[in-house]
Each structure stands twice: as C-alpha cells, then as structure tokens.
Design a protein around this motif. Structure first.
Motif, PDB file in Angstrom:
ATOM      1  N   GLU A   1       3.583  42.072  35.958  1.00 30.64           N
ATOM      2  CA  GLU A   1       4.714  40.918  34.898  1.00 30.64           C
ATOM      3  C   GLU A   1       4.274  40.158  33.455  1.00 30.64           C
ATOM      4  N   THR A   2       5.333  39.520  33.063  1.00 25.31           N
ATOM      5  CA  THR A   2       5.349  39.280  31.714  1.00 25.31           C
ATOM      6  C   THR A   2       4.809  39.321  30.888  1.00 25.31           C
ATOM      7  N   ALA A   3       4.102  38.623  31.532  1.00 24.25           N
ATOM      8  CA  ALA A   3       2.251  38.047  30.274  1.00 24.25           C
ATOM      9  C   ALA A   3       1.456  38.891  30.566  1.00 24.25           C
ATOM     10  N   ASP A   4       1.965  40.528  31.601  1.00 21.79           N
ATOM     11  CA  ASP A   4       0.961  41.164  31.425  1.00 21.79           C
ATOM     12  C   ASP A   4       1.105  42.311  30.259  1.00 21.79           C
ATOM     13  N   PHE A   5       2.484  41.456  29.253  1.00 18.83           N
ATOM     14  CA  PHE A   5       2.803  43.451  28.467  1.00 18.83           C
ATOM     15  C   PHE A   5       2.136  42.419  27.175  1.00 18.83           C
ATOM     16  N   GLY A   6       3.202  42.331  26.277  1.00 18.57           N
ATOM     17  CA  GLY A   6       2.511  41.899  24.842  1.00 18.57           C
ATOM     18  C   GLY A   6       1.973  42.207  23.623  1.00 18.57           C
ATOM     19  N   ASP A   7       0.327  42.316  23.046  1.00 21.29           N
ATOM     20  CA  ASP A   7      -0.124  43.611  22.614  1.00 21.29           C
ATOM     21  C   ASP A   7      -0.685  43.766  23.463  1.00 21.29           C
ATOM     22  N   ALA A   8      -1.547  43.198  24.781  1.00 20.16           N
ATOM     23  CA  ALA A   8      -2.261  43.597  25.456  1.00 20.16           C
ATOM     24  C   ALA A   8      -1.487  45.431  25.445  1.00 20.16           C
ATOM     25  N   CYS A   9      -0.581  45.883  25.623  1.00 22.31           N
ATOM     26  CA  CYS A   9       0.144  46.826  26.464  1.00 22.31           C
ATOM     27  C   CYS A   9       0.435  48.123  25.324  1.00 22.31           C
ATOM     28  N   GLY A  10       0.094  49.007  25.628  1.00 23.79           N
ATOM     29  CA  GLY A  10       0.760  50.212  25.075  1.00 23.79           C
ATOM     30  C   GLY A  10       1.818  50.995  25.964  1.00 23.79           C
ATOM     31  N   VAL A  11       2.538  51.634  24.845  1.00 18.69           N
ATOM     32  CA  VAL A  11       3.701  52.763  25.330  1.00 18.69           C
ATOM     33  C   VAL A  11       3.692  54.460  24.778  1.00 18.69           C
ATOM     34  N   SER A  12       3.106  54.945  25.444  1.00 16.18           N
ATOM     35  CA  SER A  12       2.928  56.317  25.158  1.00 16.18           C
ATOM     36  C   SER A  12       3.404  57.448  25.972  1.00 16.18           C
ATOM     37  N   ILE A  13       5.074  57.667  25.451  1.00 14.59           N
ATOM     38  CA  ILE A  13       5.769  58.437  26.368  1.00 14.59           C
ATOM     39  C   ILE A  13       6.105  59.109  25.216  1.00 14.59           C
ATOM     40  N   GLY A  14       5.936  60.703  25.789  1.00 11.51           N
ATOM     41  CA  GLY A  14       6.415  62.297  24.719  1.00 11.51           C
ATOM     42  C   GLY A  14       8.126  62.415  25.668  1.00 11.51           C
ATOM     43  N   SER A  15       8.417  63.464  24.157  1.00 13.62           N
ATOM     44  CA  SER A  15       9.599  63.972  24.956  1.00 13.62           C
ATOM     45  C   SER A  15       9.590  65.840  24.053  1.00 13.62           C
ATOM     46  N   GLY A  16      10.134  66.306  24.591  1.00 12.30           N
ATOM     47  CA  GLY A  16      10.334  67.346  23.729  1.00 12.30           C
ATOM     48  C   GLY A  16      11.385  67.767  22.751  1.00 12.30           C
ATOM     49  N   PHE A  17      12.158  67.361  23.174  1.00 12.30           N
ATOM     50  CA  PHE A  17      13.056  67.483  22.768  1.00 12.30           C
ATOM     51  C   PHE A  17      14.271  66.481  21.754  1.00 12.30           C
ATOM     52  N   GLY A  18      14.251  65.081  22.390  1.00 12.49           N
ATOM     53  CA  GLY A  18      14.863  63.623  22.873  1.00 12.49           C
ATOM     54  C   GLY A  18      16.026  63.688  22.707  1.00 12.49           C
ATOM     55  N   GLY A  19      16.119  63.713  22.152  1.00 11.25           N
ATOM     56  CA  GLY A  19      18.278  62.925  22.661  1.00 11.25           C
ATOM     57  C   GLY A  19      19.208  64.263  23.112  1.00 11.25           C
ATOM     58  N   ALA A  20      18.744  65.229  23.946  1.00  8.53           N
ATOM     59  CA  ALA A  20      19.328  66.773  23.389  1.00  8.53           C
ATOM     60  C   ALA A  20      21.394  65.965  23.412  1.00  8.53           C
ATOM     61  N   GLN A  21      21.859  65.612  24.055  1.00  3.57           N
ATOM     62  CA  GLN A  21      23.469  65.551  24.506  1.00  3.57           C
ATOM     63  C   GLN A  21      23.492  65.034  23.578  1.00  3.57           C
ATOM     64  N   THR A  22      23.849  64.133  22.465  1.00  2.10           N
ATOM     65  CA  THR A  22      24.194  63.858  21.333  1.00  2.10           C
ATOM     66  C   THR A  22      24.064  64.597  20.706  1.00  2.10           C
ATOM     67  N   LEU A  23      22.830  65.302  20.064  1.00  5.73           N
ATOM     68  CA  LEU A  23      22.813  66.568  19.524  1.00  5.73           C
ATOM     69  C   LEU A  23      23.505  67.808  19.388  1.00  5.73           C
ATOM     70  N   ASN A  24      23.388  67.773  21.158  1.00  5.70           N
ATOM     71  CA  ASN A  24      24.909  69.217  21.071  1.00  5.70           C
ATOM     72  C   ASN A  24      26.025  68.457  20.775  1.00  5.70           C
ATOM     73  N   LYS A  25      26.657  67.228  21.718  1.00  6.22           N
ATOM     74  CA  LYS A  25      27.873  67.340  20.915  1.00  6.22           C
ATOM     75  C   LYS A  25      28.180  66.727  19.914  1.00  6.22           C
ATOM     76  N   ASN A  26      27.124  66.899  18.361  1.00  8.11           N
ATOM     77  CA  ASN A  26      27.891  67.032  17.358  1.00  8.11           C
ATOM     78  C   ASN A  26      27.944  67.804  16.984  1.00  8.11           C
ATOM     79  N   TYR A  27      27.222  68.786  17.143  1.00  6.79           N
ATOM     80  CA  TYR A  27      27.316  70.069  17.098  1.00  6.79           C
ATOM     81  C   TYR A  27      28.085  70.682  17.282  1.00  6.79           C
ATOM     82  N   LEU A  28      28.877  70.317  18.416  1.00  2.00           N
ATOM     83  CA  LEU A  28      30.045  71.432  19.335  1.00  2.00           C
ATOM     84  C   LEU A  28      31.050  70.392  17.857  1.00  2.00           C
ATOM     85  N   LYS A  29      31.433  69.303  18.617  1.00  3.03           N
ATOM     86  CA  LYS A  29      32.278  68.402  17.514  1.00  3.03           C
ATOM     87  C   LYS A  29      32.666  69.413  15.918  1.00  3.03           C
ATOM     88  N   PHE A  30      31.603  69.548  15.511  1.00  5.73           N
ATOM     89  CA  PHE A  30      31.513  69.700  13.776  1.00  5.73           C
ATOM     90  C   PHE A  30      31.455  70.857  14.022  1.00  5.73           C
TER      91      PHE A  30
END
Length: 402
Positions: free
Chosen positions: A90-119
């Motif tokens: 529930e909402t009360a279970d988050f706040g300062d007591a809850c962290g986030v740890s989500i990994g990614s190797g590439f990140g935003g590949a779609q936007t990067l790819n589109k920009n490189y192609l367009k440029f």
C-alpha cells in the motif's frame, strides 16, 4: 542481520506479460523467439530474436505512453506494478523505507538509435528534445521510484549481462543490514533496435539458427528484451502485512575476473558461487538446481561448466543444470531477473526447466543440461548465475521459506 524474502514478482518478456507466463513458457519449453527484420540493416545475418510480439509491444506503448519514457522504462513499470500488486503493498509501505534497484545495460536504446539514424542520415538537428531523460540508464529506476513514491535509495547497476542480478543482490544486502525495509529490484532492457542489433551481429556471438546452450552444435546466443522486478523485503515486514512469501534470498556472491574484457574466467566464476554458498550457509550438495548463465556461445559454456565442476565436483550428473535463454532470449541487463523468475518457478513447481534445442552432448563439456524436457527435482535451494562481459560475476541463491 535480517532474513530477506521475495514477496512479489513481475515480468515482461517475449513469452508474454506476467511472471506466470514466463514460468509456464520456461517449464514447457515454449520459446518466445520470433523472426525480426530491421529495414536499416542492408545485410542482416541473424533473423530472429526473443522479441515482444508486435501486438503486445503496441499495446504496451499505448498503455504506457509518455513523452519522456520509452520501452526500457515501460517494461520496468509493468513488471513493478505486477510485483507490487502480488506483494499487497500500500502507499504507506513505500516512502523513505523503500528503495529501488533496477539495472540496465543499455538504457534508452530506442531513442539513441533514432537520433543517430536521423542525425547521421539527414544531418538533422531537429532531434527529440526529451532524448536525455529517455536515454539515461537510470530512467527505469527513476520512473519506478516516482510511480510508487519510493523515496529510499535508488540505484541503477550497469554491469552488462549481470546488471539485474547485481541489482537484486544489492537490494538483498541493503535490506539485510537494515539500510531499507524493502526494495523494488530487478532489471529492464529494450535493445532490439537496428543499431544495437547490428553491433551484436558484428561481435559474432549471435546464432543465425537456434540458441543451443551446452550442445555440441551450439553457435551463439539469441538477443532478447523485457524486464523482471521483485519486491525484496524483510521477512518480518512481509509477515506483518500478511503477504505470501515466495522464497528467501539466502545467498549473494559477486566478484570480478579482472582479466579479459570478453573471455570468462572459470576460476573467478567458481569463486563467485562459493561466496554465495558461504553467505547462504550452505554446501554445494544443498543446491538442487542451477539456472546457468548458459548463453550458447562456445567460450561461455565451456568455462561455466568448468566453474560448476570446481564447485560441485567432476560428476554433475545428479545436479539439474539448465539455461532458459533459448526461451526468453538473452535480455542483457534484464537477463538475470528473467532467469530468477524462472528459478523461483523451478523451486515452487519442483521442476527444473529444460534447455530447449539441445541436440548432442559436447565431449568438451560432458553434461546433459536438462535437455528439451523439464525434470522433476526435490530441493529447497536453487542457484542462478550471471557472468557478464567485463568479467563481472554474480550468483544468487534462493531457498524455500520456512
């Protein structure tokens, strides 16, 4: 030190939306690999990937439309929503007591790819003004944090193919020592863009036929996409909330080869597994199933089995070992999370998922990796390995809670 459990999990993969869709596919050996074609690649040697179906991808993009988000963040959000719902937070279970740890190797590949192609093709300076917040590696972690109001520490581990496992291990450690009460942890990746796909082709590690880990005729991996997110928390908080505990995270090991950038090191991988076993207070004989990194490349599979023998002994015939990558693909920074979902499925169903597409035992490896059909197991402890480019190894050990 506090006991650390998983009380919720969510997944998005080529096998469909939802953790159960992934578990069902890995147990049945039903592959999510499908044909892919990139018009920008004039000569495409590899024609398949573990990609979302066009219909599923369109539905996700429509449901999650936001001008500063792209698939890598959308996948993480969908997986996190499923995990949070299952955990009954529930909402009360988050706040300062809850962290986030989500990994990614590439990140935003779609936007990067589109920009490189367009440029590159047009020389245009009229690029997406929201490119930076879309491309940054921590976008998925930040969006998940904002969605739920998780104001504790927020991390994005970018350790190539071990990013998700490393992120889950970090969450486990921080909850264990009391730095946070709970954490939304996992990994997300959306690398199926023409530029990314092409450079993986050039590395000559992708199969042009089928992904066959540990098989004599293996010839490479199959690229994939998706996300897996878990609610990692103290056993006390899950019990106090009346949540169902899916399993306990009992061991985590990580180290570096400090050697070759691409070639794995069996001695260091075995040392990583031993660190996790020591952390869990278990011996090798307590492990009943290993979800191997198992990419299907020549070098990885030989080295990983060498490492397993250093830990479990020369005779691996009694240990159920498999790779689920032929089903969900090698999703790079999300791979460890998808494989942990599969490992939890194995623990719950007491069934080791098969390594599909396997044809023949390789004398240089000498194991039958639960080939083609699931195998019954009887165990309360399973292991998952992630062995990344850059020589960054991670092992996670799960136990039935009790």
């Amino acid at each position: 030190m506090r006991r650390v459990v998983i009380s919720g999990m969510g997944a998005v993969s080529a096998c469909g939306n939802g953790a159960q869709a992934l578990i069902s596919a890995t147990q049945a050996g039903v592959s999510g690999v499908r044909p892919v074609r990139f018009p920008e690649i004039d000569v495409q040697r590899v024609g398949t990937a573990a990609a979302m179906s066009p219909e599923a991808k369109a539905a996700i993009d429509e449901e999650m439309a936001h001008r500063m988000r792209e698939p890598v963040a959308n996948y993480a959000l969908l997986a996190a929503r499923e995990a949070v719902k299952q955990a009954g937070l529930e909402t009360a279970d988050f706040g300062d007591a809850c962290g986030v740890s989500i990994g990614s190797g590439f990140g935003g590949a779609q936007t990067l790819n589109k920009n490189y192609l367009k440029f590159g093709a047009e020389g245009s300076m009229r690029l997406d003004p929201m490119s930076v917040p879309k491309i940054m590696n921590n976008a998925a972690a930040s969006w998940v944090s904002m969605e739920f109001g998780a104001r504790g520490p927020a991390y994005c581990m970018a350790t190539a193919c071990s990013s998700a496992s490393q992120s889950i291990g970090l969450a486990y450690q921080m909850v264990k020592v009391g730095a946070m009460e709970r954490c939304l942890a996992g990994g997300s990746e959306a690398p199926l863009e023409s530029g990314v796909f092409r450079v993986w082709e050039l590395l000559r590690v992708m199969s042009a036929t089928k992904n066959r880990p540990f098989s004599k005729d293996r010839n490479g991996m199959t690229l994939g996409e998706g996300a897996g997110v878990f609610v990692v928390e103290t056993a006390e908080s899950a019990i106090a909330r009346g949540a169902e505990i899916l399993c306990e995270i009992s061991g985590y090991g990580t180290n570096s080869d400090a050697g070759d950038l691409l070639r794995p090191d069996a001695e260091r991988a075995s040392a990583c597994m031993n660190v996790a076993l020591q952390d869990a207070g278990l011996s090798a004989s307590d492990i009943g199933y290993v979800n191997a990194h198992g990419t299907g490349t020549v070098a990885n599979d030989v080295n990983e089995v060498d490492a397993l023998r250093r830990v479990f002994g020369d005779d691996l015939s009694e240990l159920a070992i498999s790779s689920t990558k032929p089903v969900h693909g090698h999703a790079l920074g999300a791979a460890g999370a998808l494989e942990l979902v599969s490992a939890i499925g194995a623990l719950h169903e007491q069934s080791a998922p098969p390594t599909i597409n396997f044809t023949e035992i390789d004398s240089k490896i000498g194991i039958d990796p639960v080939s083609n059909t699931a195998r019954a197991i009887s165990t309360d402890a399973v292991m998952s390995n992630s062995l990344a480019f850059g020589g960054i190894n991670v092992t996670l050990i799960l136990r039935a809670y009790g």
